[in-house]
Design a protein around this motif. Structure first.
Motif, PDB file in Angstrom:
ATOM      1  N   ALA A  16      -7.432  -5.853  17.143  1.00 43.91           N
ATOM      2  CA  ALA A  16      -7.025  -5.728  15.540  1.00 43.91           C
ATOM      3  C   ALA A  16      -6.814  -6.114  14.786  1.00 43.91           C
ATOM      4  CB  ALA A  16      -5.442  -4.749  15.856  1.00 43.91           C
ATOM      5  N   VAL A  17      -7.175  -5.287  13.265  1.00 38.37           N
ATOM      6  CA  VAL A  17      -7.784  -5.985  12.274  1.00 38.37           C
ATOM      7  C   VAL A  17      -6.799  -5.545  10.805  1.00 38.37           C
ATOM      8  CG1 VAL A  17      -9.104  -6.716  10.274  1.00 38.37           C
ATOM      9  CG2 VAL A  17      -9.513  -6.605  12.595  1.00 38.37           C
ATOM     10  N   ALA A  18      -5.682  -6.831   9.973  1.00 37.13           N
ATOM     11  CA  ALA A  18      -4.673  -6.304   9.334  1.00 37.13           C
ATOM     12  C   ALA A  18      -5.049  -6.573   8.023  1.00 37.13           C
ATOM     13  CB  ALA A  18      -3.646  -6.053   9.276  1.00 37.13           C
ATOM     14  N   PHE A  19      -5.754  -6.052   6.664  1.00 38.51           N
ATOM     15  CA  PHE A  19      -6.355  -7.016   5.685  1.00 38.51           C
ATOM     16  C   PHE A  19      -5.884  -5.979   4.213  1.00 38.51           C
ATOM     17  CE2 PHE A  19      -9.756  -3.728   6.146  1.00 38.51           C
ATOM     18  CZ  PHE A  19      -9.906  -3.157   4.921  1.00 38.51           C
ATOM     19  N   ALA A  20      -5.425  -7.338   3.342  1.00 35.29           N
ATOM     20  CA  ALA A  20      -4.399  -6.931   2.452  1.00 35.29           C
ATOM     21  C   ALA A  20      -5.293  -6.412   0.801  1.00 35.29           C
ATOM     22  CB  ALA A  20      -3.776  -7.974   1.676  1.00 35.29           C
ATOM     23  N   GLY A  21      -4.398  -5.088   0.347  1.00 35.84           N
ATOM     24  CA  GLY A  21      -4.708  -4.468  -0.954  1.00 35.84           C
ATOM     25  C   GLY A  21      -5.277  -4.937  -1.613  1.00 35.84           C
ATOM     26  N   ARG A  22      -4.138  -5.925  -1.552  1.00 34.20           N
ATOM     27  CA  ARG A  22      -3.937  -7.180  -3.250  1.00 34.20           C
ATOM     28  C   ARG A  22      -5.489  -8.633  -3.028  1.00 34.20           C
ATOM     29  NH1 ARG A  22       1.368 -10.306  -5.251  1.00 34.20           N
ATOM     30  NH2 ARG A  22       0.684 -10.418  -7.210  1.00 34.20           N
ATOM     31  N   LEU A  23      -6.114  -9.150  -4.099  1.00 37.32           N
ATOM     32  CA  LEU A  23      -6.527  -9.916  -4.768  1.00 37.32           C
ATOM     33  C   LEU A  23      -6.414 -11.035  -5.076  1.00 37.32           C
ATOM     34  CD1 LEU A  23      -8.517  -7.306  -2.956  1.00 37.32           C
ATOM     35  CD2 LEU A  23      -9.871  -8.240  -4.174  1.00 37.32           C
ATOM     36  N   PRO A  24      -6.354 -12.410  -4.798  1.00 36.48           N
ATOM     37  CA  PRO A  24      -5.681 -12.686  -5.640  1.00 36.48           C
ATOM     38  C   PRO A  24      -6.328 -13.150  -7.130  1.00 36.48           C
ATOM     39  CG  PRO A  24      -5.433 -13.519  -3.458  1.00 36.48           C
ATOM     40  CD  PRO A  24      -6.168 -12.934  -3.533  1.00 36.48           C
ATOM     41  N   ARG A  25      -5.593 -12.855  -7.543  1.00 42.08           N
ATOM     42  CA  ARG A  25      -6.759 -13.370  -8.957  1.00 42.08           C
ATOM     43  C   ARG A  25      -5.320 -14.099 -10.932  1.00 42.08           C
ATOM     44  NH1 ARG A  25      -8.695  -7.302 -11.582  1.00 42.08           N
ATOM     45  NH2 ARG A  25     -10.530  -9.123 -12.282  1.00 42.08           N
ATOM     46  N   THR A  26      -4.353 -14.692  -9.746  1.00 42.82           N
ATOM     47  CA  THR A  26      -4.264 -15.465 -10.752  1.00 42.82           C
ATOM     48  C   THR A  26      -3.765 -16.400  -9.991  1.00 42.82           C
ATOM     49  OG1 THR A  26      -2.662 -13.972 -11.407  1.00 42.82           O
ATOM     50  CG2 THR A  26      -2.031 -15.846 -11.948  1.00 42.82           C
ATOM     51  N   PRO A  62       0.610  -1.325   0.288  1.00 43.70           N
ATOM     52  CA  PRO A  62      -0.585  -0.261   0.421  1.00 43.70           C
ATOM     53  C   PRO A  62       1.317   1.046  -0.190  1.00 43.70           C
ATOM     54  CG  PRO A  62       0.093  -0.877   2.554  1.00 43.70           C
ATOM     55  CD  PRO A  62       0.864  -2.084   0.909  1.00 43.70           C
ATOM     56  N   ARG A  63       0.331   2.231  -0.863  1.00 39.74           N
ATOM     57  CA  ARG A  63       0.911   4.105  -0.410  1.00 39.74           C
ATOM     58  C   ARG A  63       0.988   4.016   1.149  1.00 39.74           C
ATOM     59  NH1 ARG A  63       2.460   1.678  -4.828  1.00 39.74           N
ATOM     60  NH2 ARG A  63       1.581   2.411  -6.690  1.00 39.74           N
ATOM     61  N   ARG A  64       1.354   5.255   1.225  1.00 37.29           N
ATOM     62  CA  ARG A  64       2.318   5.319   2.767  1.00 37.29           C
ATOM     63  C   ARG A  64       0.681   6.530   3.194  1.00 37.29           C
ATOM     64  NH1 ARG A  64       6.887   8.241   5.547  1.00 37.29           N
ATOM     65  NH2 ARG A  64       6.158   8.615   8.139  1.00 37.29           N
ATOM     66  N   ASP A  65      -0.118   6.809   2.107  1.00 40.91           N
ATOM     67  CA  ASP A  65      -1.572   7.357   2.829  1.00 40.91           C
ATOM     68  C   ASP A  65      -2.616   6.555   2.746  1.00 40.91           C
ATOM     69  OD1 ASP A  65      -1.300   6.655  -0.022  1.00 40.91           O
ATOM     70  OD2 ASP A  65      -2.743   9.231  -0.611  1.00 40.91           O
ATOM     71  N   GLU A  66      -2.464   5.441   2.028  1.00 40.77           N
ATOM     72  CA  GLU A  66      -3.110   4.265   2.800  1.00 40.77           C
ATOM     73  C   GLU A  66      -3.470   2.971   3.595  1.00 40.77           C
ATOM     74  OE1 GLU A  66      -3.716   3.354  -3.268  1.00 40.77           O
ATOM     75  OE2 GLU A  66      -2.584   1.896  -1.344  1.00 40.77           O
ATOM     76  N   LEU A  67      -2.347   2.713   4.151  1.00 42.64           N
ATOM     77  CA  LEU A  67      -1.739   2.893   5.090  1.00 42.64           C
ATOM     78  C   LEU A  67      -2.832   2.198   6.428  1.00 42.64           C
ATOM     79  CD1 LEU A  67       2.301   2.772   6.014  1.00 42.64           C
ATOM     80  CD2 LEU A  67       0.719   0.690   5.273  1.00 42.64           C
ATOM     81  N   PRO A  68      -3.469   3.943   6.809  1.00 41.48           N
ATOM     82  CA  PRO A  68      -4.435   3.753   7.722  1.00 41.48           C
ATOM     83  C   PRO A  68      -5.519   2.775   7.262  1.00 41.48           C
ATOM     84  CG  PRO A  68      -3.600   5.933   7.677  1.00 41.48           C
ATOM     85  CD  PRO A  68      -3.424   5.280   6.525  1.00 41.48           C
ATOM     86  N   PHE A  69      -6.425   2.955   6.442  1.00 38.02           N
ATOM     87  CA  PHE A  69      -7.235   2.356   6.349  1.00 38.02           C
ATOM     88  C   PHE A  69      -7.292   0.625   5.667  1.00 38.02           C
ATOM     89  CE2 PHE A  69      -7.569   6.725   3.628  1.00 38.02           C
ATOM     90  CZ  PHE A  69      -8.784   6.807   3.472  1.00 38.02           C
ATOM     91  N   LEU A  70      -5.928   0.139   6.037  1.00 42.32           N
ATOM     92  CA  LEU A  70      -5.884  -1.290   5.314  1.00 42.32           C
ATOM     93  C   LEU A  70      -5.996  -1.813   7.523  1.00 42.32           C
ATOM     94  CD1 LEU A  70      -4.178  -1.180   2.132  1.00 42.32           C
ATOM     95  CD2 LEU A  70      -5.700  -1.747   3.116  1.00 42.32           C
ATOM     96  N   VAL A  71      -5.657  -0.411   8.220  1.00 46.12           N
ATOM     97  CA  VAL A  71      -5.526  -1.183   9.657  1.00 46.12           C
ATOM     98  C   VAL A  71      -6.748  -0.973  10.075  1.00 46.12           C
ATOM     99  CG1 VAL A  71      -4.524  -1.588  11.855  1.00 46.12           C
ATOM    100  CG2 VAL A  71      -2.865  -1.781   9.171  1.00 46.12           C
ATOM    101  N   HIS A  72      -7.458  -1.482  10.861  1.00 47.10           N
ATOM    102  CA  HIS A  72      -8.636  -1.221  11.230  1.00 47.10           C
ATOM    103  C   HIS A  72      -8.932  -2.031  13.063  1.00 47.10           C
ATOM    104  CE1 HIS A  72     -10.416  -4.092   9.829  1.00 47.10           C
ATOM    105  NE2 HIS A  72     -11.859  -4.070  11.395  1.00 47.10           N
TER     106      HIS A  72
END
Length: 787
Positions: free
Chosen positions: A209-219, A172-182
């Motif tokens: 606390a939950v961390a989820f990835a921004g990558r979704l397996p498509r291959t 994730p970009r640095r400004d995206e980090l807060p949206f992927l951990v809650h």
């Protein structure tokens, strides 16, 4: 029935938070106190303390759940991998950039979850923590200055190394980090574990606390999920002075395999199953053959509408013709058979001749034959019935007083066996034969009938007159028949056979099956009733033509109680040797048969969905909202049978609950892009009984435009949450603002923001990404239209 698809809300109380930032982050601290008394400075007091937090590894006892589960294999193309931790403060307990120490935190988590393909990882090994910071040519390492070297030598951790290009592409970009951990707080427990998917997270009360990835397996292939530390790695997010290879500390890791099933998901499959009902609400989902293109005679058309199938038929005289056949499941309510409730003693008695057409209805005759053949071919059925028949004979003899009379004079008295055990079996028969019981019984059975009583006022003939036969004795057969019809005899027979056939009534809840199904290995009793027999019937007798239930189809039906009765009559006919056996056969039939109206209707589903999700939630409801009980059985090969205790007003088919998963939703077949996000409420509207998190009925479509652009040789699989600054992105791209901006705009248009300048926060974004179970409900098009 008319189908309606909708998504359920989360059936528990969950609160999402942007963060749980502590007042002080992990590190060593000093507290110095100074006192001045009457102008004199007293000796200062110095106290040291440490705020501890995991740094190089997250212990397993801090991990609540991972999804996809470690080692799992499945279709995860719309699933964002996530890890749930039991310390809600942990993601903010350290600083991503140690240079910010002592400054107000920016709310950035110090770790994130990366999903990597195995070939993207250049190095993956367990080393001492002191080796993390050993510089190597061409490799950037975390820059930390407060690491205790002695303690680090005693600590082991896992490191991975990837190229800077891979980091830019998947991290994730640095400004995206807060949206992927809650953080989340669960204040109410969900349903019991039994309704969860096997790989579901069992939610419980507490803070996490939950961390989820921004990558979704498509291959297709193997993937590794790494919860990587970003502490001291602020330089990894820039390109200035960065080495071509980056080293990261993996706090927690697991692997899984993505295999695109090639099957449609729940939503698309259910819509396909329901399509005939949308085109023809009254008959589209009935269990009958498709309407033929050619015009048929009225009688034949009516038979097809009732669910009949034409079958070739050889008569007993050798003629070849055709007859009508249908199984126990009918498109319309079946009429009562011509023989009523009488016992069918042979299959021919169940043949129905259709005089107007000159053909036979073979349905009930076939049911009688298949019931008999199943018992003869299955020892688990025939042995209990044989034992039950013997027990019924004994019970009937003991309760028929007229029948006992011919034997009374020949029973051994107490003087014959004052101290010995009671005689039985061969010993009793030998004793009776020695006393002449055989001759006496033969005499009573062959005695001529007695004359009728003489008219009143006449002199009765003399018994010594050779022209007058002796009075008739009570014979065995009539005595047994009269005794068998007594209520006391029938109750005794039912009690006697119950132990041997263990007749089980239809279960009172969906999802249960007989305790000892046909073919089981129960050592006590074979549970045998008409529903057990029905589930053992070969499938082609239930569905005689594949066109009645083609692949990927769903059908509703009525149950023909007469067909089941013929099936039972054929089953209990095994062992009949004399006309007297029919009395016992009727008693066995009573013991085996459930109430004829016990389960009047049902549903059949033939779909890959049954195999992919074996614990589908199916609920039948009455008009007042109460649940209609029923019976459920998996007939294998993707066929699911459900029988309901009453004709329901609606039937709901839903995905099992699977905890809180994150990712994209499945769009409609009409959507050009199958990836959508179903928007959820951000405001609580109590007056309309619409709470936060409920579905708005609005979807953000074409979410694939928010995947980061990649080269032609790769598949785009990483969500672009914020404004894309990649120079290769076209300025007129409608998704250039990122997924967060698009969701903000869609929710603003739906009236979920009170201010025009409001922006979606991490907790609100998390709420929109929740993958909740979906449901489809089938209802009748109008009240009373139960055809």
């Amino acid at each position: 029935m008319r189908p309606t698809m909708y998504r359920t809300g989360t059936p528990l109380s969950v609160a999402f938070y942007d963060s749980y930032r502590p007042n002080v982050v992990a590190g060593d601290y000093q507290v110095r106190t100074e006192q001045v008394l009457d102008g004199n400075n007293l000796a200062p007091s110095l106290r040291e303390f440490t705020v501890a937090a995991p740094r190089f590894a997250v212990a397993e006892d801090l991990v609540e759940a991972c999804h996809p589960p470690p080692g799992a294999s499945g279709d995860y193309r719309r699933v964002a991998a996530h890890v749930t931790l039991r310390q809600e403060l942990l993601p903010w307990a350290r600083l991503l950039d140690p240079a910010q120490e002592g400054k107000p935190g920016a709310g950035e988590p110090w770790f994130c979850l990366l999903v990597l393909r195995e070939e993207e990882i250049l190095r993956n090994e367990l080393i001492g923590a002191d080796g993390v910071f050993v510089t190597t040519a061409g490799v950037d390492v975390p820059r930390l200055s407060d690491v205790d070297g002695a303690a680090a030598k005693l600590t082991f951790c896992r490191i991975i190394e990837i190229t800077a290009e891979t980091f830019d592409r998947v991290a994730p970009r640095r400004d995206e980090l807060p949206f992927l951990v809650h953080a989340r707080e669960v204040s109410e427990q969900l349903h019991t574990r039994g309704v969860f998917l096997d790989d579901g997270e069992d939610l419980r009360e507490g803070r996490f606390a939950v961390a989820f990835a921004g990558r979704l397996p498509r291959t297709d292939g193997s993937y590794q999920a790494h919860l990587v530390s970003l502490e001291g790695c602020a330089g990894h997010f820039g390109t200035t002075g960065r080495q071509p290879r980056l080293r990261l500390v993996s706090l927690k890791s697991w692997s899984f395999t993505h295999r695109a099933s090639g099957h449609a998901g729940f939503a698309a499959t259910m819509r396909h199953l329901a399509r005939p009902g949308l085109a023809d609400p009254e008959h589209g989902l009935s269990l009958r053959l498709p309407a033929p293109a050619a015009t048929l005679p009225t009688a034949a058309q009516q038979r097809l509408e009732q669910g009949y199938v034409p079958m070739s038929y050889h008569t007993s005289s050798g003629e070849e013709t055709f007859g009508w056949y249908r199984g126990p499941f009918t498109a319309r309510r079946a009429l009562d058979p011509p023989w009523g409730s009488h016992l069918l003693e042979c299959s021919d008695a169940a043949l129905i001749y259709l005089r107007e057409d000159g053909v036979y209805d073979l349905s009930y005759a076939a049911a009688w034959n298949v019931g008999r053949l199943m018992v003869l071919a299955n020892a688990d059925l025939s042995h209990p019935l044989t034992r039950a028949r013997s027990a019924a004979w004994r019970a009937m003899q003991l309760t028929a007083p007229d029948h006992a009379a011919p034997f009374a004079a020949f029973r051994p008295g107490p003087a014959d066996r004052p101290d010995g055990p009671a005689l039985s079996g061969h010993a009793l028969v030998d004793r009776l034969m020695d006393r002449g019981v055989g001759d006496d019984v033969l005499t009573t059975l062959t005695a001529p009938p007695a004359l009728a009583d003489p008219p009143t006022g006449t002199q009765p003939p003399s018994p010594t007159d050779p022209a007058v036969p002796p009075p008739r004795a009570v014979t065995l057969a009539p005595a047994l028949r009269r005794g068998a019809r007594r209520d006391a005899s029938r109750r005794a027979v039912r009690r006697a056979v119950a132990h041997h056939i263990g007749a089980s009534k239809a279960r009172a809840d969906l999802g249960t099956v007989p305790d000892a199904p046909v073919g089981g290995t129960s050592n006590t009793a074979a549970h045998l009733d008409e529903w057990t027999l029905l589930c053992a019937v070969p499938f082609h007798y239930l569905i005689p033509d594949e066109r009645l239930l083609p692949p990927e189809s769903l059908r509703f039906f009525h149950v023909d109680a007469a067909w089941l009765q013929a099936l039972v009559d054929g089953a209990v006919s095994v062992g009949v040797a004399t006309t007297l056996d029919s009395e016992i056969t009727e008693a066995l039939r009573e013991a085996v048969t459930n109430h004829p109206k016990a389960l009047p209707c049902g549903m059949l589903m033939r779909s890959q969905l049954v195999q992919d999700i074996p614990n589908l939630l199916i609920t039948a409801s009455a008009e007042d909202g109460t649940t209609v009980p029923g019976y459920r059985r998996d007939l294998h090969n993707g066929v699911l049978l459900l029988l309901f205790a009453d004709v329901p007003d609606s039937i709901t088919v839903g995905e099992p609950y699977h905890g809180l998963h994150f990712g994209l939703d499945e769009g409609d077949e009409s959507d050009q892009d199958p990836n959508v996000i179903s928007l959820r409420r951000l405001k609580d509207n109590r007056s309309a009984q619409q709470g936060v998190g409920q579905n708005l009925g609005v979807t953000l479509k074409n979410v694939s435009r928010f995947f980061r652009p990649v080269g032609a040789d790769r598949v785009a699989d990483v969500l672009r949450l914020t404004n894309d600054t990649d120079p290769g992105t076209a300025t007129d791209d409608p998704g250039r603002g990122g997924l967060i901006a698009a969701l903000t705009q869609a929710l603003r248009e739906a009236g979920e923001f009170d201010r025009e300048d409001a922006q979606l926060c991490p907790a609100e974004f998390t709420l929109q990404c929740v993958n909740s179970p979906q449901q489809m409900t089938f209802t009748y098009p109008k009240a009373g239209a139960r055809t």
